[in-house]
Design a protein around this motif. Structure first.
Motif, PDB file in Angstrom:
ATOM      1  N   VAL A 162      -5.337  10.286 -15.090  1.00 25.52           N
ATOM      2  CA  VAL A 162      -6.059  11.209 -14.213  1.00 25.52           C
ATOM      3  C   VAL A 162      -5.152  11.707 -13.100  1.00 25.52           C
ATOM      4  O   VAL A 162      -4.106  11.118 -12.810  1.00 25.52           O
ATOM      5  N   GLU A 163      -5.581  12.779 -12.483  1.00 26.72           N
ATOM      6  CA  GLU A 163      -4.823  13.393 -11.388  1.00 26.72           C
ATOM      7  C   GLU A 163      -4.635  12.397 -10.242  1.00 26.72           C
ATOM      8  O   GLU A 163      -5.570  11.707  -9.836  1.00 26.72           O
ATOM      9  N   ASN A 164      -3.407  12.351  -9.713  1.00 24.38           N
ATOM     10  CA  ASN A 164      -3.136  11.428  -8.612  1.00 24.38           C
ATOM     11  C   ASN A 164      -3.836  11.885  -7.328  1.00 24.38           C
ATOM     12  O   ASN A 164      -4.046  13.084  -7.110  1.00 24.38           O
TER      13      ASN A 164
ATOM     14  N   ASP B  92       0.810  -1.218   0.000  1.00 21.37           N
ATOM     15  CA  ASP B  92       0.000   0.000   0.000  1.00 21.37           C
ATOM     16  C   ASP B  92       0.842   1.266   0.000  1.00 21.37           C
ATOM     17  O   ASP B  92       0.445   2.278  -0.561  1.00 21.37           O
ATOM     18  N   GLN B  93       2.013   1.232   0.619  1.00 27.90           N
ATOM     19  CA  GLN B  93       2.841   2.431   0.712  1.00 27.90           C
ATOM     20  C   GLN B  93       3.212   2.978  -0.664  1.00 27.90           C
ATOM     21  O   GLN B  93       3.234   4.192  -0.874  1.00 27.90           O
ATOM     22  N   SER B  94       3.496   2.090  -1.618  1.00 32.33           N
ATOM     23  CA  SER B  94       3.864   2.549  -2.953  1.00 32.33           C
ATOM     24  C   SER B  94       2.698   2.444  -3.947  1.00 32.33           C
ATOM     25  O   SER B  94       2.452   3.359  -4.719  1.00 32.33           O
ATOM     26  N   LYS B  95       1.950   1.355  -3.900  1.00 32.36           N
ATOM     27  CA  LYS B  95       0.900   1.120  -4.900  1.00 32.36           C
ATOM     28  C   LYS B  95      -0.417   1.804  -4.546  1.00 32.36           C
ATOM     29  O   LYS B  95      -1.294   1.927  -5.402  1.00 32.36           O
ATOM     30  N   ASN B  96      -0.588   2.221  -3.297  1.00 35.25           N
ATOM     31  CA  ASN B  96      -1.774   2.960  -2.863  1.00 35.25           C
ATOM     32  C   ASN B  96      -3.074   2.254  -3.248  1.00 35.25           C
ATOM     33  O   ASN B  96      -3.983   2.835  -3.859  1.00 35.25           O
TER      34      ASN B  96
ATOM     35  N   VAL C 287      -5.814  -1.088 -13.829  1.00 33.85           N
ATOM     36  CA  VAL C 287      -5.791   0.151 -13.050  1.00 33.85           C
ATOM     37  C   VAL C 287      -4.478   0.273 -12.287  1.00 33.85           C
ATOM     38  O   VAL C 287      -3.971  -0.712 -11.740  1.00 33.85           O
ATOM     39  N   LEU C 288      -3.952   1.490 -12.249  1.00 35.72           N
ATOM     40  CA  LEU C 288      -2.755   1.781 -11.465  1.00 35.72           C
ATOM     41  C   LEU C 288      -3.003   3.064 -10.679  1.00 35.72           C
ATOM     42  O   LEU C 288      -3.357   4.090 -11.261  1.00 35.72           O
ATOM     43  N   THR C 289      -2.839   2.998  -9.347  1.00 31.64           N
ATOM     44  CA  THR C 289      -3.095   4.167  -8.482  1.00 31.64           C
ATOM     45  C   THR C 289      -1.880   4.485  -7.605  1.00 31.64           C
ATOM     46  O   THR C 289      -2.018   5.020  -6.511  1.00 31.64           O
ATOM     47  N   SER C 290      -0.693   4.201  -8.084  1.00 26.25           N
ATOM     48  CA  SER C 290       0.531   4.297  -7.279  1.00 26.25           C
ATOM     49  C   SER C 290       0.855   5.725  -6.844  1.00 26.25           C
ATOM     50  O   SER C 290       0.526   6.694  -7.525  1.00 26.25           O
ATOM     51  N   ARG C 291       1.531   5.812  -5.699  1.00 24.82           N
ATOM     52  CA  ARG C 291       2.082   7.095  -5.261  1.00 24.82           C
ATOM     53  C   ARG C 291       3.276   7.487  -6.119  1.00 24.82           C
ATOM     54  O   ARG C 291       3.502   8.645  -6.411  1.00 24.82           O
TER      55      ARG C 291
ATOM     56  N   ASN D 237       4.539  10.298 -10.402  1.00 26.37           N
ATOM     57  CA  ASN D 237       5.942  10.298 -10.802  1.00 26.37           C
ATOM     58  C   ASN D 237       6.499   8.891 -10.620  1.00 26.37           C
ATOM     59  O   ASN D 237       6.423   8.338  -9.536  1.00 26.37           O
ATOM     60  N   SER D 238       7.066   8.284 -11.630  1.00 29.22           N
ATOM     61  CA  SER D 238       7.114   8.713 -13.020  1.00 29.22           C
ATOM     62  C   SER D 238       6.704   7.536 -13.874  1.00 29.22           C
ATOM     63  O   SER D 238       6.533   6.449 -13.362  1.00 29.22           O
ATOM     64  N   GLY D 239       6.569   7.749 -15.175  1.00 28.15           N
ATOM     65  CA  GLY D 239       6.261   6.654 -16.075  1.00 28.15           C
ATOM     66  C   GLY D 239       4.933   6.753 -16.789  1.00 28.15           C
ATOM     67  O   GLY D 239       4.896   6.723 -18.036  1.00 28.15           O
ATOM     68  N   PRO D 240       3.797   6.834 -16.061  1.00 27.96           N
ATOM     69  CA  PRO D 240       2.507   6.807 -16.760  1.00 27.96           C
ATOM     70  C   PRO D 240       2.347   7.866 -17.851  1.00 27.96           C
ATOM     71  O   PRO D 240       1.829   7.564 -18.927  1.00 27.96           O
ATOM     72  N   SER D 241       2.820   9.078 -17.604  1.00 26.47           N
ATOM     73  CA  SER D 241       2.657  10.127 -18.613  1.00 26.47           C
ATOM     74  C   SER D 241       3.548   9.908 -19.825  1.00 26.47           C
ATOM     75  O   SER D 241       3.336  10.531 -20.881  1.00 26.47           O
ATOM     76  N   GLU D 242       4.562   9.027 -19.684  1.00 23.40           N
ATOM     77  CA  GLU D 242       5.425   8.697 -20.813  1.00 23.40           C
ATOM     78  C   GLU D 242       4.919   7.471 -21.572  1.00 23.40           C
ATOM     79  O   GLU D 242       5.490   7.094 -22.591  1.00 23.40           O
ATOM     80  N   VAL D 243       3.874   6.844 -21.058  1.00 21.80           N
ATOM     81  CA  VAL D 243       3.271   5.667 -21.694  1.00 21.80           C
ATOM     82  C   VAL D 243       1.879   5.994 -22.234  1.00 21.80           C
ATOM     83  O   VAL D 243       1.542   5.651 -23.372  1.00 21.80           O
ATOM     84  N   ILE D 244       1.066   6.672 -21.414  1.00 18.24           N
ATOM     85  CA  ILE D 244      -0.342   6.881 -21.736  1.00 18.24           C
ATOM     86  C   ILE D 244      -0.568   8.226 -22.424  1.00 18.24           C
ATOM     87  O   ILE D 244      -0.156   9.275 -21.914  1.00 18.24           O
TER      88      ILE D 244
END
Length: 358
Positions: A308-310, A195-199, A264-268, A292-299
């Motif tokens: 969507v906004e974290n 949960d700490q990283s993947k939220n 679905v990915l909801t990571s911190r 940060n980081s990765g999703p905006s470089e893929v999606i």
């Protein structure tokens, strides 16, 4: 023929470890002499080359001096041309010994897999430069991580190479049988249950406040980790036990990915999440927070998924609803999935590794 050693914590448990196995196969196919060193006796992912399992060799011994002597002898005898360090590296003194006294190679390439940079480089700028200023290259899995390290530590020897996708292998594995039949329709999280990283708490809340449960669309959580019990308790408190299902870690998650409505990915924070690109390789749309980081470089938002906004639970719920209610948008996104990551083909990424090694 160049002799290469990939150093990794294990060949199991997570995306970074899965990458080690994949990289060993890429370099083996490029006709390098590949060796893989694992510090833990966990070998679940496919790999190529000669394996040196430190924990197994030491019969589980925790004796630090014994381990130090073993590693020193290993690197001295093998005389590697290139060492690729795929481990987390958070303790300066330990890494100073490893980098200055154990690693012996013409080129040393530490990899940074996460935007949580303190797991790989000391916060102290001076100490970071002591370790890394003079090595050949620091390899980051996203451009955002690369830029952050260059700015924060004034290190010039930093490059970015994305994680690759083995399309043929994934599609072959994705066509194997699936053993989840609850309600048939489901969305999917797959990865480490931490949960700490993947939220995952955010994911549960967003799912609860969406329309999916009322439409008999389940949430499947596929993976293992230290927080499985915690997340199951949160599901129970949210009165979702008939809608949220858990499956433990499997070496082949791809049939579940292929059959999901979307993942679905909801990571911190992330690095360059394999779960996103593997989902797209299976032809399955993705819904991800812009962490940060990765999703905006893929999606590309509304092209191959939704970004969507974290930490915005209502925005995630709304995005879930839109993907199940807006059939035109869903089909448009789905048809773009595979082609959107064609630049990550294993052959393309392999050539980038060959270039820096040669």
């Amino acid at each position: 023929m160049k002799k290469i050693c990939i150093v990794t914590t294990s060949l199991g448990r997570g995306g970074a470890e899965r990458f080690s196995g994949m990289l060993s196969q890429i370099l083996d196919q490029l006709n390098f002499d590949v060796h893989v060193l694992t510090t833990k006796n966990v070998v679940k992912y496919t790999y190529a080359g000669k394996l040196f399992n430190v924990e197994l060799t030491l019969n589980g011994s925790k004796n630090g001096l014994k381990k130090l002597r073993l590693l020193k002898q290993y690197f001295k005898e093998n005389k590697f041309d290139v060492i690729i360090d795929n481990r987390p590296r958070s303790v300066f003194f330990k890494e100073y010994i490893i980098y200055k006294y154990l690693f012996k190679a013409e080129k040393i390439l530490p990899i940074i897999h996460s935007y949580n940079i303190k797991n790989y480089i000391p916060n102290n700028r001076f100490l970071a430069r002591v370790l890394y200023a003079d090595i050949y290259r620091i390899v980051c899995v996203s451009k955002k991580i690369k830029n952050e390290i260059r700015e924060q530590y004034d290190l010039k020897n930093v490059i970015a190479i994305y994680n690759p996708v083995d399309f043929d292998w994934i599609m072959k594995k994705a066509n194997e049988p699936i053993f989840f039949r609850k309600n048939n329709k489901y969305i999917l999280f797959f990865g480490r249950v931490q949960d700490q990283s993947k939220n995952l708490s955010l994911l549960i809340d967003a799912y609860k406040n969406s329309k999916l449960a009322k439409k008999n669309i389940s949430l499947l959580i596929l993976g293992s980790g230290e927080d499985v019990k915690l997340i199951k308790e949160r599901v129970k408190r949210a009165s979702l036990i008939s809608h949220v299902f858990f499956l433990s870690f499997t070496e082949n998650p791809y049939p579940y990915v292929k059959n999901a409505l979307f993942t679905v990915l909801t990571s911190r924070y992330e690095g360059f999440p394999l779960s996103l690109i593997e989902s797209l390789a299976c032809g399955t749309p993705v819904l991800s927070v812009d962490c940060n980081s990765g999703p905006s470089e893929v999606i590309k938002n509304r092209e191959n998924g939704l970004l969507v906004e974290n930490y915005n639970q209502s925005a995630i719920s709304d995005a879930m609803n839109e993907l199940v209610e807006n059939e035109q948008l869903y089909n448009y996104i789905k048809q773009n999935t595979v082609n959107s990551i064609s630049h990550l083909k294993i052959e393309t990424i392999g050539m980038q590794w060959r270039k820096i090694i040669d």
